[in-house]
Design an enzyme around this catalytic site. Structure first.
Site, short mmCIF file in Angstrom:
data_model
loop_
_atom_site.label_atom_id
_atom_site.label_comp_id
_atom_site.label_asym_id
_atom_site.label_seq_id
_atom_site.Cartn_x
_atom_site.Cartn_y
_atom_site.Cartn_z
N ARG A 114 0.89 -1.18 0.00
CA ARG A 114 0.00 0.00 0.00
C ARG A 114 0.91 1.21 0.00
NH1 ARG A 114 -5.35 1.40 3.46
NH2 ARG A 114 -6.08 -0.16 1.99
N HIS A 141 -7.50 0.88 -6.37
CA HIS A 141 -7.69 0.00 -5.20
C HIS A 141 -8.35 -1.29 -5.72
CE1 HIS A 141 -7.84 -1.30 -1.21
NE2 HIS A 141 -8.71 -0.48 -0.67
N GLN A 144 -10.09 -4.11 -3.43
CA GLN A 144 -11.36 -3.64 -2.88
C GLN A 144 -12.47 -3.80 -3.91
OE1 GLN A 144 -12.18 -1.92 0.27
NE2 GLN A 144 -14.17 -2.48 -0.55
N ASP A 233 -17.62 6.89 -1.00
CA ASP A 233 -16.31 6.80 -0.34
C ASP A 233 -16.01 8.18 0.23
OD1 ASP A 233 -13.77 6.01 0.48
OD2 ASP A 233 -12.90 5.96 -1.52
N CYS A 273 -16.53 1.31 1.00
CA CYS A 273 -15.33 0.52 1.32
C CYS A 273 -14.83 0.75 2.75
CB CYS A 273 -14.23 0.82 0.32
SG CYS A 273 -13.64 2.51 0.40
N ARG A 299 -13.82 -9.16 1.59
CA ARG A 299 -12.42 -8.92 1.22
C ARG A 299 -11.59 -10.18 1.46
NH1 ARG A 299 -10.47 -3.57 1.64
NH2 ARG A 299 -8.60 -4.43 0.67
N1 CP Z 1 -11.30 -0.36 2.54
C1 CP Z 1 -10.02 -0.39 2.91
O1 CP Z 1 -9.11 -0.62 2.11
O2 CP Z 1 -9.82 -0.17 4.24
P1 CP Z 1 -8.44 0.02 4.97
O3 CP Z 1 -7.90 1.37 4.56
O4 CP Z 1 -8.78 -0.02 6.44
O5 CP Z 1 -7.51 -1.08 4.57
N1 NVA Z 2 -10.24 6.47 -1.26
C1 NVA Z 2 -9.85 6.06 0.06
C2 NVA Z 2 -10.01 4.59 0.20
C3 NVA Z 2 -9.64 4.06 1.55
C4 NVA Z 2 -9.76 2.58 1.65
C5 NVA Z 2 -8.41 6.47 0.31
O1 NVA Z 2 -7.56 6.37 -0.58
O2 NVA Z 2 -8.14 6.94 1.41
#
Ligand code: CP
Ligand code: NVA
Length: 315
Positions: A114, A141, A144, A233, A273, A299
């Site tokens: 990440r 993502h 997800q 989101d 999400c 997930r």
């Molecule tokens: N939805 C998601 O990816 O959550 P986290 O940021 O908690 O991993």
């Molecule tokens: N769009 C959000 C998703 C988090 C899972 C972010 O990037 O923070």
């Protein structure tokens, strides 16, 4: 060079063939139903990833991705090592991506990252000899969204191609992956967002090449009209470098509340999400049309099949 020629990376949905994405979903459905009576850490029959180590590294916060990948590989017989980049020489600026990638390939069998930089995923890919999974980047993502497709079909009991999908919110990483999925799974996608926050030109050019039309509205009611599924989101994503107050103000009309969802189809569902901010009202988020907890649980199931795909073990 991959250690094993059957291995696959999982970086962006737009670069993965539709038939492979469908295969992942089909496998996840089968595995989920087969483990109805098993408890959290019991391993699937056959232990397909016995002895395998997934190294996961987070440059940004995570709750769901971190825990669900831990469970996913455990349920396949393997294990995870979770790192924060600041604990590594790489994160402290004392070692190159090239050397770090070689070390990760020496100790582990798969790498999940990440990151705040899409280029870092590409750089790692160049030097790893094991598969890399994008666990969220500024531009996508994918784990997800693939699991969201699974959740939609599980609840609606129909292929997603037969449903009207709506997104209310920012043109962020999750939406980018949803747009890619709309091509791969052929579904109708309507987006409600302010004019200055529409999907990027680059993505729209890609859609043109793919001969795919998506519907963008600056009026959220128009985007929601006739929707079977409403996604939302956070307005401010992790490490979003914007004027936060200005952006929140621009999205004021785009809050998903009872009034807005009254324009959707009667049997619509709501998905998010997580984590959430003020973009959705409590009564919608916790209402009967919301399936966000089931969405989070899935997930685990879908990432198991993504791991099998990456390790060349998806049958
Ligand atoms: N939805 C998601 O990816 O959550 P986290 O940021 O908690 O991993
Ligand atoms: N769009 C959000 C998703 C988090 C899972 C972010 O990037 O923070």
């Amino acid at each position: 060079m991959f250690r094993d020629e059957l291995m696959n990376h999982f970086i962006n949905l737009k670069d993965i063939p539709s038939k492979d994405l469908r295969k992942i979903i089909t496998d996840a459905k089968k595995r989920k139903s087969l483990r109805k009576k098993l408890s959290t850490l019991e391993v699937d029959r056959g232990e397909p990833l016995k002895g395998k180590l997934l190294i996961q590294m987070f440059e940004k916060a995570s709750s769901r991705t971190r825990i669900s990948f831990y469970l996913a590989i455990k349920q396949l017989g393997g294990g995870t090592l979770t790192l924060r980049s600041g604990e590594l020489h790489l994160g402290l600026g004392g070692e190159s991506v090239a050397d770090t990638a070689k070390i990760i390939s020496t100790y582990g069998d798969g790498f999940m990252l990440r990151t705040d930089k899409d280029k870092k995923i590409e750089d790692f890919k160049k030097y790893l000899s094991i598969p890399i999974i994008n666990g969220l980047s500024p531009s996508s993502h994918p784990t997800q969204v693939l699991s969201d497709i699974f959740t939609v079909e599980e609840i609606m009991k129909k292929p997603i191609s037969k449903l009207n999908i709506c997104w209310i919110g920012d043109s962020n990483n999750v939406l980018n992956s949803l747009i890619a999925a709309s091509v791969k799974f052929s579904f109708k996608l309507s987006i409600g967002c302010p004019k200055n926050f529409e999907p990027s030109k680059e993505l729209r050019n890609w859609l043109k090449k793919e001969n795919k039309k998506i519907y963008i509205y600056n009026d959220p009611k128009k985007a929601v009209a006739g929707a079977d599924v409403i996604f939302s989101d956070k307005v401010i994503s992790l490490n979003d470098k914007v004027n936060k107050e200005k952006k929140i103000q621009a999205f004021k009309k785009f809050k998903v509340d009872k009034k807005l969802i009254s324009f959707a189809n009667k049997n619509h569902i709501f998905l998010h999400c997580l984590p959430r901010g003020n973009e959705v009202s409590d009564d919608v988020f916790l209402g009967k049309q919301s399936h966000v907890w089931q969405q989070a649980l899935n997930r685990v199931h879908v990432q198991k099949s993504i791991l099998l795909y990456c390790f060349g073990k998806l049958r």
